[in-house]
Motif scaffolding. Sequence first.
Motif, short mmCIF file in Angstrom:
data_model
loop_
_atom_site.label_atom_id
_atom_site.label_comp_id
_atom_site.label_asym_id
_atom_site.label_seq_id
_atom_site.Cartn_x
_atom_site.Cartn_y
_atom_site.Cartn_z
N TYR A 45 0.81 -1.23 0.00
CA TYR A 45 0.00 0.00 0.00
C TYR A 45 0.84 1.27 0.00
CZ TYR A 45 1.10 -0.06 5.00
OH TYR A 45 1.77 -0.07 6.20
N THR A 46 2.09 1.20 0.44
CA THR A 46 2.91 2.41 0.51
C THR A 46 3.14 3.02 -0.88
OG1 THR A 46 4.97 1.14 0.39
CG2 THR A 46 4.09 1.62 2.58
N GLN A 47 3.10 2.19 -1.92
CA GLN A 47 3.29 2.69 -3.28
C GLN A 47 2.19 3.68 -3.66
OE1 GLN A 47 4.55 -0.25 -6.31
NE2 GLN A 47 4.31 -1.79 -4.73
N VAL A 48 1.04 3.54 -3.05
CA VAL A 48 -0.09 4.43 -3.34
C VAL A 48 -0.22 5.53 -2.29
CG1 VAL A 48 -2.59 4.54 -3.66
CG2 VAL A 48 -1.32 2.55 -4.50
N VAL A 49 -0.03 5.15 -1.02
CA VAL A 49 -0.26 6.08 0.08
C VAL A 49 0.76 7.24 0.10
CG1 VAL A 49 -0.31 6.34 2.59
CG2 VAL A 49 -1.41 4.37 1.50
N LEU A 50 2.04 6.91 -0.06
CA LEU A 50 3.08 7.95 0.06
C LEU A 50 2.93 9.06 -0.98
CD1 LEU A 50 6.25 5.83 0.97
CD2 LEU A 50 4.67 7.05 2.46
N PRO A 51 2.74 8.76 -2.28
CA PRO A 51 2.51 9.84 -3.25
C PRO A 51 1.26 10.67 -2.94
CG PRO A 51 3.09 7.82 -4.40
CD PRO A 51 2.84 7.46 -2.97
N ILE A 52 0.22 10.02 -2.41
CA ILE A 52 -1.00 10.75 -2.04
C ILE A 52 -0.71 11.73 -0.91
CG2 ILE A 52 -3.28 10.51 -0.99
CD1 ILE A 52 -3.65 7.95 -2.55
N LEU A 53 0.08 11.30 0.08
CA LEU A 53 0.44 12.19 1.18
C LEU A 53 1.24 13.39 0.68
CD1 LEU A 53 1.44 9.63 3.98
CD2 LEU A 53 -0.63 11.05 3.85
N ILE A 54 2.16 13.15 -0.26
CA ILE A 54 2.92 14.26 -0.85
C ILE A 54 1.99 15.24 -1.54
CG2 ILE A 54 4.61 14.87 -2.64
CD1 ILE A 54 6.00 12.23 -2.10
N LEU A 55 1.05 14.71 -2.30
CA LEU A 55 0.09 15.54 -3.02
C LEU A 55 -0.79 16.33 -2.05
CD1 LEU A 55 -1.07 16.30 -5.81
CD2 LEU A 55 -2.64 14.36 -5.58
#
Length: 423
Positions: A45-55
Amino acid sequence: MKLINNSECREKRHNTIPLWGKFLLVCFSILLILSNGTLYGRYGYTQVVLPILILVICLLFVFVTLFHRRILFFDYRKNLIWIISCGLVCAFVSIGSHTVPTMGHFTFLLLYSLFPLFIILCQRDGLLDIIFNYLSLLIAFLALSSSILWFLGPFLGVLKPNCSFLYTWDARGESYETVFGYFGLLYEAQWSKFGSFLGYRNISIFGEGPVFAFYLLVALLLELFYFESPKKWRVFSYLIALFSSFSTTGWILALGILLYNLYLKSNSSKKIRILIIFICICLCIVFFSVALSLFLGKSSTSSGGIHIDDFKAGFDAWLSSPLWGNGIGNNDAIIPFMSTFRLNNTGYSNSIMFVLATGGLLYFSLWMVSFLGFYHAGRRMKIFGLFLFLVVLFSNVSYFASAAFFLAYGVSLLIDYQRGQSR
C-alpha cells in the motif's frame, strides 16, 4: 557582506516558522525520499499512500497560502497554463499511442504539473532553502549511517544482520522476497561482483545501488552549487556512500561534479584549470572506449553492456513512434527491441531514452521545459540544472516524486523568471 546578509535572513525566516510548520516540511522531505526507490516505498500500500500524502501536503500548502494572502489563483496564470499543458500532453500521448499512463508515471506527471506553484510559494516565503536543507541532511544521515553499517556488516562481517524486510520489485506486488538488514538503515538486497569485490553493495534503504547513487548525487549538487556554504561532512558522507554503492554511473557523474567544482574555484591558477580539462578529456575517451567495447562484446554478465543496450533499444523503440511514443511508462513496448543476450534482465537503466520511447517527443518536451528554466537562470543555477539533468536522464527515475520535484524547480524558475535570475 551579501553572503552574510543572506545567511542571516534565512536564519531569521527559519526561526519564525512554527513547530508544526517545520514538522510538515520535515515530513514532506522524508516522503520525497521514501516514496520511490526505497524498500519501504515499494511495500504494498505504501506505493499508493506515500505519493498521495505528498500531493495532500502540496495542495494544502498551496490553498492555505493563496487564501491567507487573498491571492486569486488566476494571478498565477502561468502556473495554470503549465498544469493544463501537462494534462493535454498526457491526453494526446494516450490517444496517439492508444494506451493510458501507468499509475506511477501518471502520479509523476500530476506532481510535476503541481510542484512549480508549490515551489514558487515556498521560495517567496523562504521555505525552499529549508526543504533543500532537510533533504540534504536526511540523505547525509542515510549515507553516513549506511556506510558505517556496510563497513562493519557486509564488508568486515563484524556486525550481523538484526532485522528483516519483505519487499518486491514486482509492480503488481505478487512476488515478495525477504531481505536482512541492520537497524533498518541498511539492507542486503543487492549482491554484486565488481572487479575483485564480491558481496553486498551499500544501498541503504533503497532497492539498488544506482537509485541510492541518484539521491547522493542530487544531495551533492545541492551542497556544492545551491548552498552558499557547503557542509564538508555532508559532502564526505555522500562520497563515501557512493564509493561503497559500486555504481559506475554514480562514480563518473560524481567525479565530473567534483572536477567542475574545483574548476570554478581555481580561477587564479590557469595551470590547474588546464589540468582539469585534460583529465576530463581523458576520462571521456576512456568511458566511450569501454562503453563501445562492452556493446560490441555484448557480455551477458556485464551491467555496462545492459546499460548500452538500453540506449539502443530505447532509440529503436522511439523511432517506431517518434511523436507519440508507445505509451507513458509502457516498459513492455521496449522489450522487443532489446538484445537477446539480456532478456533475463529487462529492467531499464536510464530516463532519457525511456521517456522518448514511451512518451515520444511530446512528453519529452515537458522535461525540456525544466532545462530551459535552469538555462535562463543565474550562473549557479545553470550549473546546478546542467548536472541535475545529467543525473536524472542517466538514472532510471522517470516516475520518482523526488525527480519530479527537482525538475519542477527548473519549471518554477522559468515561470518566475525574474526571481530565477537573482541566483
